[in-house]
Design a protein around this motif. Structure first.
Motif, PDB file in Angstrom:
ATOM      1  N   SER A  40     -25.271   8.135 -12.568  1.00 54.90           N
ATOM      2  CA  SER A  40     -25.863   8.876 -11.451  1.00 54.90           C
ATOM      3  C   SER A  40     -27.382   8.812 -11.538  1.00 54.90           C
ATOM      4  CB  SER A  40     -25.393  10.327 -11.473  1.00 54.90           C
ATOM      5  OG  SER A  40     -25.768  10.949 -12.688  1.00 54.90           O
ATOM      6  N   PRO A  41     -28.090   8.821 -10.382  1.00 50.89           N
ATOM      7  CA  PRO A  41     -29.554   8.712 -10.393  1.00 50.89           C
ATOM      8  C   PRO A  41     -30.201   9.880 -11.129  1.00 50.89           C
ATOM      9  CG  PRO A  41     -28.684   8.319  -8.190  1.00 50.89           C
ATOM     10  CD  PRO A  41     -27.550   8.856  -9.015  1.00 50.89           C
ATOM     11  N   ALA A  42     -31.252   9.568 -11.886  1.00 48.52           N
ATOM     12  CA  ALA A  42     -31.971  10.597 -12.639  1.00 48.52           C
ATOM     13  C   ALA A  42     -33.469  10.406 -12.500  1.00 48.52           C
ATOM     14  CB  ALA A  42     -31.578  10.558 -14.111  1.00 48.52           C
ATOM     15  N   GLU A  43     -34.175  11.494 -12.692  1.00 50.87           N
ATOM     16  CA  GLU A  43     -35.639  11.474 -12.736  1.00 50.87           C
ATOM     17  C   GLU A  43     -36.067  12.176 -14.015  1.00 50.87           C
ATOM     18  OE1 GLU A  43     -38.996  14.009 -10.477  1.00 50.87           O
ATOM     19  OE2 GLU A  43     -37.994  12.539  -9.181  1.00 50.87           O
ATOM     20  N   ALA A  44     -36.975  11.544 -14.757  1.00 46.81           N
ATOM     21  CA  ALA A  44     -37.463  12.138 -16.006  1.00 46.81           C
ATOM     22  C   ALA A  44     -38.982  12.088 -16.016  1.00 46.81           C
ATOM     23  CB  ALA A  44     -36.903  11.393 -17.210  1.00 46.81           C
ATOM     24  N   ARG A  45     -39.572  13.104 -16.608  1.00 45.04           N
ATOM     25  CA  ARG A  45     -41.026  13.218 -16.637  1.00 45.04           C
ATOM     26  C   ARG A  45     -41.553  13.001 -18.051  1.00 45.04           C
ATOM     27  NH1 ARG A  45     -41.371  18.436 -12.532  1.00 45.04           N
ATOM     28  NH2 ARG A  45     -40.691  17.267 -10.692  1.00 45.04           N
ATOM     29  N   LEU A  46     -42.505  12.073 -18.160  1.00 42.72           N
ATOM     30  CA  LEU A  46     -43.167  11.820 -19.431  1.00 42.72           C
ATOM     31  C   LEU A  46     -44.288  12.839 -19.579  1.00 42.72           C
ATOM     32  CD1 LEU A  46     -43.682   9.970 -21.943  1.00 42.72           C
ATOM     33  CD2 LEU A  46     -45.280   8.691 -20.490  1.00 42.72           C
ATOM     34  N   LEU A  47     -44.233  13.627 -20.657  1.00 40.90           N
ATOM     35  CA  LEU A  47     -45.207  14.678 -20.892  1.00 40.90           C
ATOM     36  C   LEU A  47     -46.022  14.380 -22.144  1.00 40.90           C
ATOM     37  CD1 LEU A  47     -42.879  17.775 -20.300  1.00 40.90           C
ATOM     38  CD2 LEU A  47     -44.243  16.532 -18.604  1.00 40.90           C
ATOM     39  N   ALA A  48     -47.344  14.489 -22.030  1.00 41.71           N
ATOM     40  CA  ALA A  48     -48.222  14.369 -23.193  1.00 41.71           C
ATOM     41  C   ALA A  48     -48.408  15.762 -23.775  1.00 41.71           C
ATOM     42  CB  ALA A  48     -49.554  13.770 -22.787  1.00 41.71           C
TER      43      ALA A  48
ATOM     44  N   GLY B  45     -54.982  12.759 -26.779  1.00 38.25           N
ATOM     45  CA  GLY B  45     -55.225  11.410 -27.270  1.00 38.25           C
ATOM     46  C   GLY B  45     -55.501  10.447 -26.144  1.00 38.25           C
ATOM     47  N   ILE B  46     -55.625   9.174 -26.496  1.00 42.36           N
ATOM     48  CA  ILE B  46     -55.862   8.118 -25.519  1.00 42.36           C
ATOM     49  C   ILE B  46     -54.541   7.417 -25.231  1.00 42.36           C
ATOM     50  CG2 ILE B  46     -56.955   5.858 -25.175  1.00 42.36           C
ATOM     51  CD1 ILE B  46     -59.413   6.933 -26.550  1.00 42.36           C
ATOM     52  N   LEU B  47     -54.211   7.297 -23.975  1.00 33.10           N
ATOM     53  CA  LEU B  47     -52.970   6.650 -23.559  1.00 33.10           C
ATOM     54  C   LEU B  47     -53.069   5.143 -23.785  1.00 33.10           C
ATOM     55  CD1 LEU B  47     -50.192   6.805 -22.098  1.00 33.10           C
ATOM     56  CD2 LEU B  47     -51.451   6.548 -19.942  1.00 33.10           C
ATOM     57  N   ALA B  48     -52.130   4.608 -24.561  1.00 26.99           N
ATOM     58  CA  ALA B  48     -52.104   3.170 -24.837  1.00 26.99           C
ATOM     59  C   ALA B  48     -50.666   2.728 -25.048  1.00 26.99           C
ATOM     60  CB  ALA B  48     -52.943   2.834 -26.074  1.00 26.99           C
ATOM     61  N   GLY B  49     -50.341   1.518 -24.578  1.00 22.72           N
ATOM     62  CA  GLY B  49     -48.997   0.985 -24.725  1.00 22.72           C
ATOM     63  C   GLY B  49     -48.209   0.985 -23.437  1.00 22.72           C
ATOM     64  N   VAL B  50     -48.906   1.114 -22.315  1.00 23.71           N
ATOM     65  CA  VAL B  50     -48.240   1.160 -21.004  1.00 23.71           C
ATOM     66  C   VAL B  50     -47.349  -0.056 -20.756  1.00 23.71           C
ATOM     67  CG1 VAL B  50     -48.671   1.071 -18.504  1.00 23.71           C
ATOM     68  CG2 VAL B  50     -49.877   2.736 -19.928  1.00 23.71           C
TER      69      VAL B  50
ATOM     70  N   HIS C 168     -49.051   8.447 -13.619  1.00 25.30           N
ATOM     71  CA  HIS C 168     -49.998   9.397 -13.058  1.00 25.30           C
ATOM     72  C   HIS C 168     -51.289   9.428 -13.875  1.00 25.30           C
ATOM     73  CE1 HIS C 168     -46.394  10.385 -10.942  1.00 25.30           C
ATOM     74  NE2 HIS C 168     -45.820  10.901 -12.019  1.00 25.30           N
ATOM     75  N   ALA C 169     -51.396   8.545 -14.849  1.00 26.04           N
ATOM     76  CA  ALA C 169     -52.604   8.319 -15.647  1.00 26.04           C
ATOM     77  C   ALA C 169     -52.639   6.838 -15.954  1.00 26.04           C
ATOM     78  CB  ALA C 169     -52.581   9.144 -16.932  1.00 26.04           C
TER      79      ALA C 169
ATOM     80  N   ALA D 118     -46.249  10.402 -16.480  1.00 26.22           N
ATOM     81  CA  ALA D 118     -45.508   9.384 -15.733  1.00 26.22           C
ATOM     82  C   ALA D 118     -44.142   9.935 -15.346  1.00 26.22           C
ATOM     83  CB  ALA D 118     -45.346   8.105 -16.562  1.00 26.22           C
ATOM     84  N   THR D 119     -43.524   9.277 -14.362  1.00 20.87           N
ATOM     85  CA  THR D 119     -42.175   9.638 -13.931  1.00 20.87           C
ATOM     86  C   THR D 119     -41.278   8.413 -14.038  1.00 20.87           C
ATOM     87  OG1 THR D 119     -43.047  11.284 -12.383  1.00 20.87           O
ATOM     88  CG2 THR D 119     -40.771  10.561 -12.049  1.00 20.87           C
ATOM     89  N   VAL D 120     -40.150   8.569 -14.714  1.00 22.21           N
ATOM     90  CA  VAL D 120     -39.176   7.482 -14.878  1.00 22.21           C
ATOM     91  C   VAL D 120     -37.973   7.787 -13.986  1.00 22.21           C
ATOM     92  CG1 VAL D 120     -37.722   6.203 -16.502  1.00 22.21           C
ATOM     93  CG2 VAL D 120     -39.935   7.135 -17.261  1.00 22.21           C
ATOM     94  N   ARG D 121     -37.528   6.779 -13.236  1.00 20.60           N
ATOM     95  CA  ARG D 121     -36.372   6.961 -12.354  1.00 20.60           C
ATOM     96  C   ARG D 121     -35.383   5.823 -12.578  1.00 20.60           C
ATOM     97  NH1 ARG D 121     -40.901   8.080  -9.101  1.00 20.60           N
ATOM     98  NH2 ARG D 121     -41.004  10.276  -8.427  1.00 20.60           N
TER      99      ARG D 121
END
Length: 316
Positions: free
Chosen positions: A46-54, A58-63, A80-81, A96-99
């Motif tokens: 089933s479809p899902a939405e998940a939110r990546l929370l910091a 720190g510095i965001l790296a590894g996108v 979103h960053a 970020a948002t993962v779907r």
């Protein structure tokens, strides 16, 4: 200390990644689910939405690595960053948002978070050390070392770049570094070792020699070394040796690197105008990870308020 992004000023660091890097992501996913996915069976498609929370600063790296994990699992990521941004200054910042299918989101969750946390931690540590050096008046290069985690070097070197640090040599083929063991194996002769390295590498491969004294540095420069590393010198010894070498070999076309035991606590003591490169393994050894979590939004919440705030969530 405030965090300032040190990402490369020219181009996108993701464009440096070799064609083979996506196979590593496949292998990491295979390692995490080598057989049946029992948890995936429970949740289904089933479809899902998940939110990546910091959850820490720190510095965001590894996108690119995070994205590829979910691309291979037929999910999408909306950021979103951007890479190189400071994140986590606000509590549980929504990064970020993962779907995608629920089981696929959960399949990629731990692999993606581990990659992002480690890479961001190295970027943050690189930038922190760089800022210390800049504050101390150092204007030249900060570099990492080859003391990386086997099988994970690409991610760790990538984090250094995003944090504003020179990754140094990527592998044994990138530059010839003659350490004490190489010299001893050549009968203790720096000229013999340098001559052999030059013969094999030709004009395109630089030769660096690890030196324990000014006398060894003199021998390396005379033999044609491109870089001399002052290894495990005291701060006063570094200042004296680098100044003396640059004066006595004026116009010699060599670089001076300083390495050995350098950390955030002592690196500023080594700063002087005659040093071209400062390298430290503390950038990636014992580095504290940036804390991220991925939260699945409950179905009823996603339906009514998918674009507002963090809302109520469940940890995956």
């Amino acid at each position: 200390m405030p965090i300032t992004s040190g990402a490369p000023a020219h181009g996108n660091p993701a464009h440096l990644l070799p064609p083979s890097w996506k196979r590593s992501v496949t292998a990491w996913l295979d390692e995490d689910t080598p057989s049946f996915d029992y948890g995936g069976f429970v949740v289904g498609d089933s479809p899902a939405e998940a939110r990546l929370l910091a959850k820490s600063q720190g510095i965001l790296a590894g996108v690119p690595f995070f994205d590829e994990v979910f691309t291979q699992l037929d999910c999408t990521v909306e950021w979103h960053a951007k890479e190189g941004d400071e994140v986590g200054k606000e509590a549980k910042q929504h990064v970020a948002t993962v779907r995608g299918p629920t089981r696929c989101v959960l399949l990629g969750e731990r692999v993606a978070l581990n990659l992002l946390a480690r890479c961001s931690g190295i970027a943050t540590k690189s930038n922190s050390l760089l800022q210390l050096l800049r504050d101390a008046g150092y204007k030249n290069t900060l570099a990492g070392t080859r003391k990386t985690t086997p099988g994970f070097r690409l991610v760790e070197k990538y984090g250094m770049l995003v944090g504003g640090c020179d990754p140094h040599r990527m592998d044994l083929s990138a530059m010839t570094m003659l350490k004490d063991n190489h010299i001893w194996a050549c009968g203790g002769s720096i000229p013999t070792a340098v001559a052999a390295a030059k013969a094999a590498g030709g004009f395109a491969v630089k030769v660096e020699v690890e030196c324990q004294s000014q006398e060894e540095a003199d021998a390396a420069i005379k033999a044609g070394a491109d870089v001399v590393m002052l290894d495990n010198f005291t701060p006063a010894g570094v200042r004296d040796a680098s100044k003396s070498l640059k004066k006595r070999w004026r116009g010699g076309g060599f670089l001076i690197e300083v390495s050995g035991g350098l950390t955030e606590e002592n690196v500023a003591e080594y700063v002087c105008d005659d040093i071209d490169v400062i390298s430290s393994s503390s950038i990636h050894q014992g580095t504290k990870h940036v804390d991220f979590s991925l939260k699945v939004v409950p179905k009823e919440k996603a339906a009514t308020d998918s674009k507002k705030g963090e809302g109520e969530s469940m940890e995956v």
